[in-house]
Write a protein that holds these residues in place. Structure first.
Motif, PDB file in Angstrom:
ATOM      1  N   LYS A 150      15.890   0.044  21.548  1.00 56.85           N
ATOM      2  CA  LYS A 150      16.489  -1.174  21.810  1.00 56.85           C
ATOM      3  C   LYS A 150      17.946  -1.185  21.260  1.00 56.85           C
ATOM      4  O   LYS A 150      18.192  -0.794  20.385  1.00 56.85           O
ATOM      5  CB  LYS A 150      15.645  -2.352  21.592  1.00 56.85           C
ATOM      6  CG  LYS A 150      14.432  -2.425  22.330  1.00 56.85           C
ATOM      7  CD  LYS A 150      13.817  -3.715  21.850  1.00 56.85           C
ATOM      8  CE  LYS A 150      12.416  -3.684  22.648  1.00 56.85           C
ATOM      9  NZ  LYS A 150      11.947  -5.251  22.466  1.00 56.85           N
ATOM     10  N   ILE A 151      19.175  -1.608  22.360  1.00 54.69           N
ATOM     11  CA  ILE A 151      20.402  -1.901  21.578  1.00 54.69           C
ATOM     12  C   ILE A 151      20.559  -3.335  21.153  1.00 54.69           C
ATOM     13  O   ILE A 151      20.307  -4.256  21.823  1.00 54.69           O
ATOM     14  CB  ILE A 151      21.220  -1.882  22.845  1.00 54.69           C
ATOM     15  CG1 ILE A 151      21.161  -0.407  23.253  1.00 54.69           C
ATOM     16  CG2 ILE A 151      22.619  -1.896  22.301  1.00 54.69           C
ATOM     17  CD1 ILE A 151      21.320   0.626  22.363  1.00 54.69           C
ATOM     18  N   ILE A 152      20.889  -3.488  19.991  1.00 57.04           N
ATOM     19  CA  ILE A 152      21.411  -4.654  19.429  1.00 57.04           C
ATOM     20  C   ILE A 152      22.909  -4.394  18.803  1.00 57.04           C
ATOM     21  O   ILE A 152      23.084  -3.722  18.267  1.00 57.04           O
ATOM     22  CB  ILE A 152      20.477  -5.084  18.191  1.00 57.04           C
ATOM     23  CG1 ILE A 152      18.907  -5.452  18.940  1.00 57.04           C
ATOM     24  CG2 ILE A 152      21.057  -6.299  17.566  1.00 57.04           C
ATOM     25  CD1 ILE A 152      18.032  -5.854  17.918  1.00 57.04           C
ATOM     26  N   GLU A 153      23.932  -5.467  19.074  1.00 48.92           N
ATOM     27  CA  GLU A 153      25.215  -5.006  18.898  1.00 48.92           C
ATOM     28  C   GLU A 153      25.401  -5.766  17.626  1.00 48.92           C
ATOM     29  O   GLU A 153      26.457  -5.351  16.927  1.00 48.92           O
ATOM     30  CB  GLU A 153      25.982  -6.066  19.602  1.00 48.92           C
ATOM     31  CG  GLU A 153      25.921  -5.456  21.289  1.00 48.92           C
ATOM     32  CD  GLU A 153      27.063  -6.066  22.314  1.00 48.92           C
ATOM     33  OE1 GLU A 153      27.836  -6.799  21.612  1.00 48.92           O
ATOM     34  OE2 GLU A 153      26.860  -5.696  23.581  1.00 48.92           O
ATOM     35  N   THR A 154      24.798  -6.710  16.705  1.00 41.78           N
ATOM     36  CA  THR A 154      25.171  -7.240  15.456  1.00 41.78           C
ATOM     37  C   THR A 154      24.355  -6.757  14.428  1.00 41.78           C
ATOM     38  O   THR A 154      23.169  -6.693  14.785  1.00 41.78           O
ATOM     39  CB  THR A 154      25.068  -8.721  15.551  1.00 41.78           C
ATOM     40  OG1 THR A 154      23.968  -9.098  15.899  1.00 41.78           O
ATOM     41  CG2 THR A 154      26.285  -9.121  16.483  1.00 41.78           C
ATOM     42  N   THR A 155      24.723  -6.613  13.575  1.00 43.16           N
ATOM     43  CA  THR A 155      24.082  -6.092  12.064  1.00 43.16           C
ATOM     44  C   THR A 155      22.930  -6.930  11.659  1.00 43.16           C
ATOM     45  O   THR A 155      21.890  -6.650  11.388  1.00 43.16           O
ATOM     46  CB  THR A 155      25.039  -5.563  10.989  1.00 43.16           C
ATOM     47  OG1 THR A 155      25.751  -4.625  11.505  1.00 43.16           O
ATOM     48  CG2 THR A 155      24.039  -5.068   9.591  1.00 43.16           C
ATOM     49  N   GLU A 156      23.356  -8.118  11.478  1.00 43.10           N
ATOM     50  CA  GLU A 156      22.763  -9.282  10.937  1.00 43.10           C
ATOM     51  C   GLU A 156      21.242  -9.514  11.827  1.00 43.10           C
ATOM     52  O   GLU A 156      20.064  -9.626  11.313  1.00 43.10           O
ATOM     53  CB  GLU A 156      23.467 -10.476  10.995  1.00 43.10           C
ATOM     54  CG  GLU A 156      24.456 -10.625   9.924  1.00 43.10           C
ATOM     55  CD  GLU A 156      25.728  -9.711  10.246  1.00 43.10           C
ATOM     56  OE1 GLU A 156      25.675  -9.498  11.417  1.00 43.10           O
ATOM     57  OE2 GLU A 156      26.456  -9.595   9.330  1.00 43.10           O
ATOM     58  N   ILE A 157      21.609  -9.387  13.037  1.00 45.86           N
ATOM     59  CA  ILE A 157      20.496  -9.699  14.125  1.00 45.86           C
ATOM     60  C   ILE A 157      19.590  -8.639  13.834  1.00 45.86           C
ATOM     61  O   ILE A 157      18.422  -8.622  13.850  1.00 45.86           O
ATOM     62  CB  ILE A 157      20.722  -9.824  15.662  1.00 45.86           C
ATOM     63  CG1 ILE A 157      21.562 -11.144  15.718  1.00 45.86           C
ATOM     64  CG2 ILE A 157      19.694  -9.986  16.639  1.00 45.86           C
ATOM     65  CD1 ILE A 157      21.120 -12.433  15.294  1.00 45.86           C
ATOM     66  N   MET A 158      19.999  -7.080  13.875  1.00 45.10           N
ATOM     67  CA  MET A 158      19.112  -5.893  13.963  1.00 45.10           C
ATOM     68  C   MET A 158      18.500  -6.046  12.755  1.00 45.10           C
ATOM     69  O   MET A 158      17.138  -5.962  12.809  1.00 45.10           O
ATOM     70  CB  MET A 158      20.161  -4.821  13.860  1.00 45.10           C
ATOM     71  CG  MET A 158      19.506  -3.477  13.795  1.00 45.10           C
ATOM     72  SD  MET A 158      20.508  -2.076  13.806  1.00 45.10           S
ATOM     73  CE  MET A 158      21.688  -2.280  15.031  1.00 45.10           C
ATOM     74  N   LEU A 159      18.906  -6.227  11.530  1.00 50.42           N
ATOM     75  CA  LEU A 159      18.165  -6.584  10.312  1.00 50.42           C
ATOM     76  C   LEU A 159      17.136  -7.701  10.176  1.00 50.42           C
ATOM     77  O   LEU A 159      16.100  -7.577   9.551  1.00 50.42           O
ATOM     78  CB  LEU A 159      19.049  -6.760   9.103  1.00 50.42           C
ATOM     79  CG  LEU A 159      19.855  -5.151   8.878  1.00 50.42           C
ATOM     80  CD1 LEU A 159      20.868  -5.583   7.758  1.00 50.42           C
ATOM     81  CD2 LEU A 159      18.945  -4.204   8.505  1.00 50.42           C
ATOM     82  N   GLN A 160      17.348  -8.494  10.867  1.00 50.82           N
ATOM     83  CA  GLN A 160      16.372  -9.818  11.043  1.00 50.82           C
ATOM     84  C   GLN A 160      15.009  -9.489  11.748  1.00 50.82           C
ATOM     85  O   GLN A 160      14.057  -9.650  11.456  1.00 50.82           O
ATOM     86  CB  GLN A 160      16.930 -11.052  11.651  1.00 50.82           C
ATOM     87  CG  GLN A 160      17.954 -11.776  11.000  1.00 50.82           C
ATOM     88  CD  GLN A 160      17.429 -12.453   9.934  1.00 50.82           C
ATOM     89  OE1 GLN A 160      16.003 -13.057   9.711  1.00 50.82           O
ATOM     90  NE2 GLN A 160      18.123 -13.360   8.963  1.00 50.82           N
ATOM     91  N   MET A 161      15.587  -8.511  13.026  1.00 50.51           N
ATOM     92  CA  MET A 161      14.243  -8.003  13.667  1.00 50.51           C
ATOM     93  C   MET A 161      13.506  -7.036  12.903  1.00 50.51           C
ATOM     94  O   MET A 161      12.324  -7.037  12.948  1.00 50.51           O
ATOM     95  CB  MET A 161      14.735  -7.359  14.833  1.00 50.51           C
ATOM     96  CG  MET A 161      15.547  -8.242  15.911  1.00 50.51           C
ATOM     97  SD  MET A 161      14.493  -9.207  16.928  1.00 50.51           S
ATOM     98  CE  MET A 161      13.951  -8.029  18.053  1.00 50.51           C
TER      99      MET A 161
END
Length: 295
Positions: A220-231
């Motif tokens: 899955k693609i996520i553009e922002t580091t913060e959202i990625m790490l939250q997931m």
């Protein structure tokens, strides 16, 4: 024969399609524009464009000249900008292209003191590149390229800035969280989050999964580091990031980093510049400060 005006005219025709719009864009009269091309056609003894209704279409000769314009005109614009800055007593401008998504946090620590040292230098950071910034550097669209994956060419100089280890990031409660290192086959049932980069250019694939003929269950693609790490912290999947960045976020988030394989994946961040610009002081100082900035 060929002059800069001809290159600008054909570029405007290619972009706008009609003589009227091209003339307006170049702030020329239609007759002046048309006369310039007719004179060139007479010299070359071949047609440069042909009319199709109200629109103009470049001939093979016109396309050939316009192809030259794409390569040459940015050089004119860049040199004129430098000359204008010299004439006005300005130091210059630094356009930074980023091919390292997570390096933005590190770059902020470089830019803050740099702005104080060079108050007359304007800075612009472009992050839209996805492993395509080399062409922008060669075409004078940017002045500096920050990348972990340099593509070496004769006209570009790469300076190593700092090394790091690329790490798997998991939730603190993930079964792999207490492992010293992870094997490729242990990720086959995982959901992998990554930045919007082609899989073949992601180290987790090119240096870890693909050589072992493994892959993940879902990518899955996520553009922002913060959202990625939250997931990741929520146990929704895993990702791969520089170890120094994971260390920073792990102070406030329930995440852990795990080594890829027994020997890990070592990486290096490079700064790429055009070779004939090594004498520019404010550019060299940016590289120096980048080498000393702490991750």
């Amino acid at each position: 024969m060929l002059e800069r005006t001809h290159l600008e005219i054909l570029t405007a025709i290619k972009e706008h399609g009609t003589l009227t719009k091209a003339a307006d864009a170049l702030h020329l009269t239609q007759s002046a524009l048309s006369h310039s091309i007719k004179k060139l056609e007479a010299q070359l003894n071949t047609a440069i464009w042909e009319k199709k209704g109200r629109e103009l279409r470049l001939t093979a000769a016109g396309e050939c000249i316009q192809s030259l314009a794409i390569r040459v005109l940015p050089h004119f614009s860049h040199t004129e900008l430098l000359l204008d800055q010299i004439a006005n007593g300005e130091s210059g401008s630094l356009r930074i292209g980023m091919e390292c998504h997570p390096c933005y946090h590190w770059l902020l620590r470089v830019i803050e003191p740099y702005l104080s040292r060079w108050p007359s230098v304007d800075i612009d950071v472009k992050q839209e590149f996805q492993f395509g910034a080399l062409g922008a550097l060669q075409n004078f669209e940017i002045d500096v390229l920050i990348t972990p994956d340099p593509l070496f060419t004769p006209d570009i100089q790469y300076t190593p800035v700092f090394g790091y280890e690329h790490m798997l990031v998991v939730s603190r409660f993930h079964p792999l969280a207490n492992h010293a290192w992870v094997a490729p086959e242990e990720l086959i049932n995982e959901v992998l989050f990554s930045y919007p980069v082609e899989p073949q250019r992601l180290d987790i694939f090119s240096q870890f999964l693909t050589p072992a003929k493994c892959t993940v269950r879902k990518h899955k693609i996520i553009e922002t580091t913060e959202i990625m790490l939250q997931m990741v912290a929520a146990g929704r999947g895993v990702c791969a990031l520089p170890g120094w960045l994971v260390e920073q976020y792990s102070k406030t988030m329930p995440i852990k980093s795990v080594r890829f394989g027994e020997h890990g994946i070592d990486k290096q961040i490079y700064i790429g510049t055009r070779k004939h610009e090594e004498q520019i002081d404010y550019l060299n100082d940016f590289i120096t400060q980048a080498q000393h900035a702490r991750t």
